[in-house]
Write an enzyme that holds these catalytic residues in place. Structure first.
Site, mmCIF file in Angstrom:
data_model
loop_
_atom_site.group_PDB
_atom_site.id
_atom_site.type_symbol
_atom_site.label_atom_id
_atom_site.label_comp_id
_atom_site.label_asym_id
_atom_site.label_seq_id
_atom_site.Cartn_x
_atom_site.Cartn_y
_atom_site.Cartn_z
ATOM 1 C CD GLU A 149 38.615 40.070 42.167
ATOM 2 O OE1 GLU A 149 37.406 39.801 42.027
ATOM 3 O OE2 GLU A 149 39.538 39.261 41.902
ATOM 4 C CE LYS A 204 42.817 36.599 43.354
ATOM 5 N NZ LYS A 204 42.621 35.968 42.021
ATOM 6 C CE LYS A 229 35.895 36.635 42.386
ATOM 7 N NZ LYS A 229 37.008 36.869 41.434
ATOM 8 C CD GLU A 252 32.821 32.281 39.264
ATOM 9 O OE1 GLU A 252 33.138 33.420 39.652
ATOM 10 O OE2 GLU A 252 33.355 31.240 39.684
ATOM 11 C CG ASN A 292 35.990 31.721 37.148
ATOM 12 O OD1 ASN A 292 36.987 32.254 36.653
ATOM 13 N ND2 ASN A 292 35.936 31.332 38.407
ATOM 14 C CD GLU A 301 33.072 35.865 37.123
ATOM 15 O OE1 GLU A 301 33.639 35.439 38.157
ATOM 16 O OE2 GLU A 301 31.885 35.649 36.875
ATOM 17 C CB SER A 302 39.671 34.510 36.099
ATOM 18 O OG SER A 302 38.972 34.588 37.320
#
Length: 266
Positions: free
Chosen positions: A61, A63, A124, A173, A193, A223-224
């Site tokens: 990603e 970001k 995103k 998500e 997530n 995710e994350s």
């Protein structure tokens, strides 16, 4: 003796008709628009297929900042880092396009494409309206993120259908068990997530807990909060095929090389 017409090697030249010239230019413009629309509607690189075919499944990603931690890499360039991710083994990319809270812009995806990125790119953002889907398609994204926490199930259904009309895949998500009913909409990919969007508390155990409750044939993305290659190994064993990782790479001086090292340890 009156004025003579301009001569050409084969005789007098006819005067140029400005109306015909305008029509010729208009025809060229319309032809160009058809070409642009064909590119807009053309099949884009598939995020789903990229993850199914990848040995690592890492969605790297781009970001630059986050609401909870501030700037991560304010000077990060979309024409450099995404391409470096591609060159160092990413299966796909995610690019933050929210400006106020994440320091992103739609043009970052266009810049990445112009720099040579051919991998699937996830748009995103916090998508709540069809206009954002058109923006995603126009800037060169392959897929969009829809967040169950931001949408009613009916709103999500409408946006998912419109995304597919525009040739975009959907990563849906979810974060909690009640939100898993959104998986009935059959998105291209189901994301879990690990970060609570209200408190921003992150716990990777959330992926392990909810994975078995998703449809068996769903392409699952965690995710994350993923910072350890061993976590990726364990998540793959739990059925996940995609792993969205941003801050872990973006905090390094060379995000692409950080990704390469991460992959080497999987």
């Amino acid at each position: 003796m009156g004025p003579m017409s301009p001569m050409s090697p084969i005789g007098p030249m006819r005067p140029i008709n400005p109306i015909c010239l305008m029509q010729d230019i208009l025809e060229q413009i319309i032809a160009t628009k058809h070409e642009e629309l064909a590119l807009l509607k053309a099949k884009k690189p598939s995020l789903r297929e990229a993850l199914l075919q990848s040995d690592t499944g890492i969605i790297a990603e781009f970001k630059r900042r986050s609401p909870s931690k501030g700037w991560i890499k304010e000077e990060g360039r979309a024409d450099i880092i995404p391409l470096s991710y591609q060159q160092n083994g990413a299966a796909a990319l995610s690019i933050l396009t929210d400006e106020q809270y994440f320091g992103g812009q739609d043009r970052f995806i266009t810049e990445a494409r112009n720099a040579g990125v051919t991998l699937p790119i996830l748009y995103k953002n916090f998508v709540i309206d069809e206009a954002q889907l058109y923006a995603a398609a126009l800037c060169g994204a392959s897929a969009v993120l829809l967040i169950a926490a931001c949408l009613t199930k009916q709103e999500c259904k409408i946006l998912l259908h419109k995304a597919h009309e525009l040739g975009l895949e959907v990563l849906l998500e979810m974060h909690s068990e009640p939100e898993l009913e959104y998986a009935e909409l059959e998105p291209d990919l189901c994301g879990i997530n690990n970060r609570n969007l209200g408190s921003f508390v992150t716990n990777v155990e959330n992926s392990f807990r909810l994975a078995e409750l998703l449809p068996r044939d769903a392409v699952k993305v965690s995710e994350s909060g993923i910072s350890n290659p061993d976590t990726v190994k364990a998540l793959r064993q739990a059925g996940f095929r995609g792993f969205l990782i941003g801050e872990n790479f973006m905090r390094e001086a060379e995000p692409g090389l950080a990704l390469k090292d991460f992959i080497a340890r999987i």
